[in-house]
Scaffold this active site. Structure first.
Site, PDB file in Angstrom:
ATOM      1  CE  LYS A  52      36.691 -16.320 -52.539  1.00 35.84           C
ATOM      2  NZ  LYS A  52      36.805 -15.819 -51.159  1.00 35.84           N
ATOM      3  CD  GLN A  96      35.294 -17.204 -48.162  1.00 36.89           C
ATOM      4  OE1 GLN A  96      36.222 -17.232 -48.967  1.00 36.89           O
ATOM      5  NE2 GLN A  96      34.286 -16.361 -48.291  1.00 36.89           N
ATOM      6  CG  ASP A 119      41.065 -12.487 -49.143  1.00 34.26           C
ATOM      7  OD1 ASP A 119      40.464 -12.308 -50.214  1.00 34.26           O
ATOM      8  OD2 ASP A 119      40.817 -13.402 -48.345  1.00 34.26           O
TER       9      ASP A 119
HETATM   10  N1  GUN Z   1      33.957 -13.086 -47.259  1.00 37.82           N
HETATM   11  C1  GUN Z   1      33.259 -12.231 -48.041  1.00 37.82           C
HETATM   12  N2  GUN Z   1      34.071 -11.707 -49.003  1.00 37.82           N
HETATM   13  C2  GUN Z   1      35.289 -12.246 -48.819  1.00 37.82           C
HETATM   14  C3  GUN Z   1      36.529 -12.082 -49.490  1.00 37.82           C
HETATM   15  O1  GUN Z   1      36.688 -11.337 -50.457  1.00 37.82           O
HETATM   16  N3  GUN Z   1      37.560 -12.815 -48.991  1.00 37.82           N
HETATM   17  C4  GUN Z   1      37.421 -13.637 -47.910  1.00 37.82           C
HETATM   18  N4  GUN Z   1      38.489 -14.289 -47.483  1.00 37.82           N
HETATM   19  N5  GUN Z   1      36.284 -13.795 -47.270  1.00 37.82           N
HETATM   20  C5  GUN Z   1      35.217 -13.101 -47.718  1.00 37.82           C
END
Ligand code: GUN
Length: 282
Positions: A52, A96, A119
């Site tokens: 990211k 996350q 998100d």
């Molecule tokens: N863990 C697995 N997929 C995601 C996601 O799309 N966003 C976040 N914040 N955590 C995750």
């Protein structure tokens, strides 16, 4: 079989986004910014967060990583989220997942301002999504819809089967596909006969979290198969779909890696840009 090349589509979209952001930086005198909160040292989460950050660098989003101890107190994490909510230079906040078991995940997600929810996991934003109102859409389902559109796949009228019912993938992708005109079946751990359902699918979205769960015999010839799984087996990344077998029968198939993963990250970049525009234009 046509490969649903998420890495290629995501890269093209990231380059377009980079151009838009360059123009907007001149106009609004600052770059979009994303704050990423990582709790603990889960290797998979570390790798996702790194990806990211790299994408942010490419498109021109400034980002800051808060890497917190596994045993952080909930009150400390809440304070950080509140600070970021009130920081006028922050457009997007991402927590996350998963986070340590002693933390109340859903409470912390809902503490993130709905206007900085990169998100799209906040209960209000998910409410908008389920009521078909404009909102920030969770990144993986948004990325999957974009990937299908990039290959001119129109899901209207298709029988779609989703394996998995999480708030992150299964449930929202079912909603988006339904809105796009598909007929939806959602399968999960309690489904009696998984193959019975998957064999009916024109479009199969697999987000089960089980390595190579879906095999060739479970897929209707000509089906479109999207593999959301990321599993490490003997040091190698594999999806929830047995690629070699299913590639013999599917018309389209997304690989792991370089399929849905890069599309998720691109969707996160687009979400952050959208939050930034709303923020600077207000
Ligand atoms: N863990 C697995 N997929 C995601 C996601 O799309 N966003 C976040 N914040 N955590 C995750």
């Amino acid at each position: 079989m046509i490969l649903l090349d998420g890495a290629k589509v995501a890269h093209e979209r990231n380059l377009m986004l980079k151009e838009m952001i360059e123009k907007d930086i001149l106009k609004y005198k600052r770059a979009p910014s994303l704050s990423i909160i990582l709790v603990g040292d889960n290797p998979a989460s570390q790798s996702y967060v790194k990806g990211k950050g790299k994408a942010c660098d490419l498109v021109g989003i400034t980002h800051k990583l808060y890497n917190l101890k596994e045993d952080i107190k909930e009150s400390e994490l809440s304070t950080l989220i509140e600070e970021l909510n009130h920081d006028d230079n922050v457009d997007g906040i991402l927590l996350q997942l998963p986070i340590s078991k002693h933390l109340n995940e859903s409470k912390l997600i809902d503490l993130i301002s709905k206007d900085k929810d990169a998100d799209g996991f906040h209960v209000v934003n998910q409410g908008y999504l389920y009521q078909k109102k404009p909102t920030i859409c969770p990144a993986t389902p948004k990325g999957i819809m974009t990937l299908l559109k990039s290959y001119d796949i129109n899901v209207s009228g298709m029988d779609a089967v989703v394996i998995g019912r999480s708030n992150i993938v299964g449930f929202p992708i079912a909603r988006l596909l339904m809105d796009a005109g598909a007929t939806i079946t959602v399968c999960h751990r309690q489904t009696k006969d998984l193959a019975f359902h998957t064999r009916t699918a024109d479009l199969l979205i697999v987000s089960a979290g089980r390595a190579e769960l879906v095999t060739q015999d479970m897929v209707k010839p000509g089906a479109i198969v999207v593999d959301v799984g990321v599993n490490r087996v003997d040091g190698k990344l594999v999806g929830d779909v047995f690629f070699q077998g299913v590639s013999q029968v599917a018309s389209y198939l997304s690989p792991v890696p370089k399929g849905v993963g890069p599309m998720t990250i691109n969707a996160l970049m687009e979400n952050t840009y959208e939050l930034y525009l709303k923020h600077v234009q207000n």
